[in-house]
Design a protein around this motif. Sequence first.
Motif, PDB file in Angstrom:
ATOM      1  N   ALA C  44      33.315  17.002  52.958  1.00 56.72           N
ATOM      2  CA  ALA C  44      33.061  18.453  53.054  1.00 56.72           C
ATOM      3  C   ALA C  44      34.265  19.227  52.524  1.00 56.72           C
ATOM      4  N   ASN C  45      35.406  18.531  52.280  1.00 57.54           N
ATOM      5  CA  ASN C  45      36.620  19.193  51.778  1.00 57.54           C
ATOM      6  C   ASN C  45      36.947  20.429  52.607  1.00 57.54           C
ATOM      7  N   CYS C  46      36.765  20.367  53.956  1.00 58.83           N
ATOM      8  CA  CYS C  46      36.964  21.584  54.769  1.00 58.83           C
ATOM      9  C   CYS C  46      38.441  21.796  55.018  1.00 58.83           C
ATOM     10  N   GLY C  47      39.313  20.785  54.819  1.00 57.42           N
ATOM     11  CA  GLY C  47      40.753  20.996  55.023  1.00 57.42           C
ATOM     12  C   GLY C  47      41.118  20.987  56.490  1.00 57.42           C
ATOM     13  N   GLY C  48      40.163  20.664  57.392  1.00 58.69           N
ATOM     14  CA  GLY C  48      40.462  20.673  58.826  1.00 58.69           C
ATOM     15  C   GLY C  48      41.562  19.682  59.164  1.00 58.69           C
ATOM     16  N   CYS C  49      41.688  18.577  58.366  1.00 64.21           N
ATOM     17  CA  CYS C  49      42.720  17.560  58.667  1.00 64.21           C
ATOM     18  C   CYS C  49      44.069  18.039  58.155  1.00 64.21           C
ATOM     19  N   GLY C  50      44.106  19.193  57.485  1.00 62.43           N
ATOM     20  CA  GLY C  50      45.398  19.692  57.004  1.00 62.43           C
ATOM     21  C   GLY C  50      45.753  19.175  55.623  1.00 62.43           C
ATOM     22  N   PHE C  51      44.840  18.427  54.988  1.00 66.14           N
ATOM     23  CA  PHE C  51      45.159  17.915  53.645  1.00 66.14           C
ATOM     24  C   PHE C  51      44.199  18.574  52.645  1.00 66.14           C
ATOM     25  N   PRO C  52      44.615  18.666  51.373  1.00 69.04           N
ATOM     26  CA  PRO C  52      43.751  19.342  50.384  1.00 69.04           C
ATOM     27  C   PRO C  52      42.494  18.522  50.110  1.00 69.04           C
ATOM     28  N   GLY C  53      41.514  18.668  50.944  1.00 68.32           N
ATOM     29  CA  GLY C  53      40.239  18.000  50.674  1.00 68.32           C
ATOM     30  C   GLY C  53      40.275  16.537  51.111  1.00 68.32           C
ATOM     31  N   CYS C  54      39.108  15.907  51.046  1.00 68.15           N
ATOM     32  CA  CYS C  54      38.981  14.531  51.556  1.00 68.15           C
ATOM     33  C   CYS C  54      39.791  13.559  50.702  1.00 68.15           C
ATOM     34  N   ASP C  55      39.799  13.787  49.361  1.00 60.73           N
ATOM     35  CA  ASP C  55      40.530  12.854  48.502  1.00 60.73           C
ATOM     36  C   ASP C  55      42.013  12.870  48.867  1.00 60.73           C
ATOM     37  N   GLY C  56      42.547  14.087  49.100  1.00 58.38           N
ATOM     38  CA  GLY C  56      43.969  14.205  49.477  1.00 58.38           C
ATOM     39  C   GLY C  56      44.229  13.458  50.780  1.00 58.38           C
ATOM     40  N   TYR C  57      43.317  13.613  51.740  1.00 55.49           N
ATOM     41  CA  TYR C  57      43.490  12.943  53.052  1.00 55.49           C
ATOM     42  C   TYR C  57      43.414  11.425  52.864  1.00 55.49           C
ATOM     43  N   ALA C  58      42.488  10.991  51.980  1.00 55.61           N
ATOM     44  CA  ALA C  58      42.336   9.531  51.773  1.00 55.61           C
ATOM     45  C   ALA C  58      43.641   8.964  51.218  1.00 55.61           C
ATOM     46  N   ARG C  59      44.188   9.641  50.187  1.00 52.14           N
ATOM     47  CA  ARG C  59      45.446   9.109  49.592  1.00 52.14           C
ATOM     48  C   ARG C  59      46.545   9.061  50.651  1.00 52.14           C
ATOM     49  N   ASN C  68      45.202   8.682  61.637  1.00 54.08           N
ATOM     50  CA  ASN C  68      43.763   8.478  61.575  1.00 54.08           C
ATOM     51  C   ASN C  68      43.120   9.366  62.644  1.00 54.08           C
ATOM     52  N   GLY C  69      41.846   9.754  62.442  1.00 49.90           N
ATOM     53  CA  GLY C  69      41.173  10.549  63.465  1.00 49.90           C
ATOM     54  C   GLY C  69      41.433  12.029  63.297  1.00 49.90           C
ATOM     55  N   ALA C  70      42.189  12.422  62.244  1.00 47.88           N
ATOM     56  CA  ALA C  70      42.445  13.869  62.051  1.00 47.88           C
ATOM     57  C   ALA C  70      41.219  14.531  61.454  1.00 47.88           C
ATOM     58  N   CYS C  71      40.229  13.705  61.044  1.00 47.27           N
ATOM     59  CA  CYS C  71      39.057  14.329  60.409  1.00 47.27           C
ATOM     60  C   CYS C  71      38.098  14.768  61.504  1.00 47.27           C
ATOM     61  N   ALA C  72      38.160  16.059  61.852  1.00 47.46           N
ATOM     62  CA  ALA C  72      37.337  16.580  62.956  1.00 47.46           C
ATOM     63  C   ALA C  72      35.866  16.550  62.532  1.00 47.46           C
ATOM     64  N   ALA C  73      35.640  16.821  61.241  1.00 43.75           N
ATOM     65  CA  ALA C  73      34.233  16.892  60.792  1.00 43.75           C
ATOM     66  C   ALA C  73      33.574  15.524  60.994  1.00 43.75           C
ATOM     67  N   GLY C  74      34.275  14.467  60.648  1.00 39.80           N
ATOM     68  CA  GLY C  74      33.678  13.134  60.737  1.00 39.80           C
ATOM     69  C   GLY C  74      33.601  12.664  62.179  1.00 39.80           C
ATOM     70  N   GLY C  75      34.602  13.049  62.977  1.00 42.19           N
ATOM     71  CA  GLY C  75      34.586  12.668  64.392  1.00 42.19           C
ATOM     72  C   GLY C  75      34.821  11.171  64.561  1.00 42.19           C
ATOM     73  N   ALA C  76      34.293  10.623  65.646  1.00 43.63           N
ATOM     74  CA  ALA C  76      34.606   9.234  66.033  1.00 43.63           C
ATOM     75  C   ALA C  76      34.103   8.260  64.978  1.00 43.63           C
ATOM     76  N   ALA C  77      32.888   8.498  64.456  1.00 43.92           N
ATOM     77  CA  ALA C  77      32.279   7.509  63.529  1.00 43.92           C
ATOM     78  C   ALA C  77      33.206   7.263  62.348  1.00 43.92           C
ATOM     79  N   VAL C  78      33.687   8.362  61.722  1.00 49.11           N
ATOM     80  CA  VAL C  78      34.533   8.207  60.522  1.00 49.11           C
ATOM     81  C   VAL C  78      35.842   7.509  60.898  1.00 49.11           C
ATOM     82  N   ALA C  79      36.386   7.898  62.062  1.00 46.62           N
ATOM     83  CA  ALA C  79      37.690   7.334  62.459  1.00 46.62           C
ATOM     84  C   ALA C  79      37.578   5.816  62.604  1.00 46.62           C
TER      85      ALA C  79
END
Lengths: 461, 310, 269, 195
Positions: C44-59, C68-79
Amino acid sequence: MKTVTSPFRFKGGVHPDYNKELARDLPIETLSCPAELVVSLSQHLGAPATCLVKPGDYVVKGQVLGSRTGFISLAVHAPANGIVKAVEPRLTASGGQSPAVVLDTTAPAPEGVDPTERVLAPLDWQTAPREDLLRRIEEAGICGMGGAGFPTCVKLNPPPGKRCEFLIVNGAECEPYLCADHRVMIERADRIRTGVEIMRRVLGDPAVRIAVEANKPEAIAALERAFADIAGDVEIVVLPVLYPQGSEKHQIYATVGRVVPEPPALPIDVGCVVENVGTVAAIADAVEKGKILLSRVTTVSGDAVATPKNVEAPIGTSYADLIAFCGGTKGTPAKMISGGTMMGFAVATDRIPTTKTTSGLLLLSERRVFRYSSQACINCGRCLRACPMNLDVAEIGKAVESDDMAEAESLHVMSCIECGACSFSCPAYRPLTQHCRRAKGTIRARLAAARAAVASAKATT
Amino acid sequence: MKPKDTSVRYLLSSSPHAHASVSVTRLMLDVILALLPTTAAGIAFFGWPALWTVLTCVVSAVATEALCRRAMGREQTVGDLSAVLTGLLLALNLPAGLPLWMAAAGSVFAIAIAKQVFGGLGMNPFNPALAARAFLLISFTGPMTTWLKPFWWRSPEAMTTATPLATQEFPGFADLFLGIMPGCIGEVSALALLVGAAYLLVRRVITWHIPVAFLATCAACALVLGGAPVHVQLLSGGIVLGACFMATDYVTSPASAKGKLIFGCGCGLLCMLIRRFGAYPEGCSFAILIMNAFAPLISRWTKPKPFGAK
Amino acid sequence: MLIAIAVIAGIGFVGALALAIADRYLAVKEDPRIGLVSAALPGANCGGCGFPGCDGYARALVAGKAPNGACAAGGAAVATEIARILGLEAASVTRRVALVKCCGSRSETIRVGDYNGLCDCGLAAATAGGDKGCRYGCLGYGACANVCPQHAISITDGLAKVEKRLCIGCGKCVSACPRRLIELVPADATIHVLCNNPVRGPEVRKVCGTGCLGCHLCERNAGGPAAGHFTFSGFLAKVNYENPPTDEQLAAKCPAKCISVDPHWESAE
Amino acid sequence: MSYYLMILVGAVLVNNFVLSRFLGCCPFLGVSKRTETALGMSGAVVFVMTVAAAVTWCVDRWLLQPNGLGYVHTLAFILVIAALVQFIDIAMKRFLPALHAALGIFLPLITTNCAVLGAAEINCKQGSGFFESVFFSFSAALGFGFALLVFSGLREKLAHANPPACFRGVAVALVAGGLLSLAFMGFSGLVKLPY
């Protein structure tokens, strides 16, 4: 001492109708102490003072109510005798709330308390050491009275390695309607001279430039009489009538031709210190008579005020008392403004207290008020020609309207001094100054968050 | 339940609280007033057909704008007189004898396609009147290139002719300056145009940069490229109308002074190139249209340097 | 005819050969796990994890620079999925949603002026505190709604309201609100105090019809101060979300009507 | 010498590949959102078209013509261009990663770009000499880049416009492109050219 006309003229600037004739020739009248005073603890730029009193205490005029917290901060003093009714957040002119001490001045003094005003020991400025003079300016709670409210003790103490070559006394007062500085220059020119002498000793004898706009001939005459036989490099520079001549960067350019670089550069980086005439007079009172800054001159004007006046009122007087002192309103005011019409704050209620930086209070009728309708920008370039900082305001407005803060930052929006010349001259009635303000706020928040992230990252590793 | 409203209600707005009381409607009105002498001259020279063309263009422009705004569900902007101005400018760029339905079609194109599609005033990349003229010129080349002779009703047999540029025989300076020569309604009388332009300069509606740069470059090119004598080239073919009224349209020209100078020179150069080598006898409107396309790039490269920036 | 086929085939073959050689000698190494992790993220590239989009967070995750777990949008499943890919132990993530702690719409509060300016809460607050009477309440100019990546916030009658199902708890609205009215509360909490004004009751009553008066009735009805369901700052009640009250009757018994009951529901997954 | 100048002016202004011949419209609309990417794309297209012209000319003149296979030149050209673009894509990723990041998805777009094939076809139909056809492709690519640059300026201005809902995005860009080609018609006849 000689009077010169300013050889430098900055690009841009506008000519609002100044309406100074309403209060220009009225001498300063003193408002006796009103029943209730609300002394705000953050009357200056920087951290608010920490409160030392609690409800029920009896305080004497000049007594410290809040002490200085941190480097950029100032103490706050009681403007009159009275009992502390409450210490609570109160409305401020800029729309927020800040902690304030509410004084009831009608209460009698309990026995055993000496009700005379607390005054500091007078100093002889010719012989007193520089540190004593600086500490006196700090103890007297003096801050810039032009509008920013920067603590003067910090401004007159340049960081090591930076020397002040020019002391510029700002008598431009380019805001429409306001005549407070104009009257101070006419009626208290001698105090200004003493203040300049004191500041020269504090700043290591820099050259002095007193900047006054050409539409204040009486003030220029009064200053020439007061500074007639002063020694050293002192000049009165007569500036062309142009808004915003009073802005620090443009005043430095107009008087000495130096250009202050983009933020975070400061005037001291080009060897200049700019100080408002009201502040200079207050410094003279603080050193010579030991008087603390407890009152200031405010112009109450506008076509919806019964009799406009220049009022010297104790700090903390509410706007309602000021208006009552001027005979109340005339007709139905459509807008009340704290400060001038170009940079002042619109306020919603008259239950707001004055502070050390309240230079004016205006009441405008429906005839003198306009509404922003934010039509589409037709790229006419008037805001470009008006902007004294030479910014591409039309593009900044469009970028902020489509939430593109990165582009706004690349258009140098952080250099904007929010003088209002762009919105003033926009035929499509677009609130460009508000756009710039929003961009600057967002960018500052992002930079602060980035600094906090770096700090927390450093803390965790 | 809501507590009783006791407080006086003041107007709350951000600083500044003063305004230069100039408005978009006032600016458009100034330009329309500046165009009145030219319109009067056009009607005087070409008679009733000129008057009908002007009325048709203005009325259909305003009607189209009203319809478009309603269709888009947005507030009506007919009041800012920009549609009236676009209609008038288009009419002045048409030959007097043009069939009225073509003039109306041009106005509809100018307002609907060249302006409202982009969102209305201030958002159109091309000058609506000139885009419509180019559209008409390419769609109806014949009627667009037959001009009535001035005072044609005096000698009804030779009603239509070509412009001096095409026939290469040129009337004397007086007729040229006064405008006693065939051409579009608004482009003939240089005197009326210059009076209007002076009014706009005095009222500070336009700045001198674009007209002066445009005319200077045209004169220079006329000298270099040869062809008709310089003053004839300048006074015919709508250059004065283009330089003072079409090229100085705020929305489609750069805002900064440096940008305006580059824009003016570009227009002048292209106008003379098209006129000298191109297929169309008169290059002014195409030159301005092409420079409109360059305007965003010009203003991007002539960004003002902030006070105190390195 | 045959020559034509041969020539075309020849050109094709030469081209393929050149590409094969180039592919081997000019290849650029890149960590394959970055692809896997960004595939696991919602994108969703919402930036909620504090990184520029999901790709930035992945790198950042693969480089070990992000928790890990900073992705609020994904929640437990993604973590848990990322933990599996990167071999980390999964951090527990309780689902949080945004709550606007104000119920003072325009029809409930007095107006102290006519605001004439841009539709942004920060600017309205900086212009004499906006045109609504309460200095602590919602200004209704939609700064939170503009910044919400999931468009979960709607402004009705000058009051913001969060649609609980759409909210992914990224917290962007919390920092956007100039009056700090919005708080991230556990999704399963049902009782909320919708007010932010700590001033004494009579003062509140002057500006708003449904402001909290600080009468402590809700605390008493929920088992008194000992039960610890509510905390008070000035004359403002606050729900203690570690040990939240559950009695649905509290809302009816509140004299100011500023306590709301949110229906309890299980979030989507 | 003036012949080559006429080819250049002809290809850039008079018969511009995008604005008059309407070739290469997909990258013209896809890449023109920002001027930086437009410049990058123009650079790539100039390089690809010039090299493609050279290679296709050689293939056509040495391989197809002598064997009388003129009729398969389109198929051969497509094969050559596709392989060439793929090769450039890999080389750019290796040597110019920054530019590749900016233009990543557009490079395959060039493979199916009718401008590149169009230039090769025109060269083949004209039967012009090696240097002349390479120069024509080079100036055609310059024309494409020139139109792309001008159009990206317009697109950035349109970014701040607020067209009605149904016209948002590419629709309003197409209208602006149409008006731009209407304006470029002013250049018609500027240069008397055989093609």
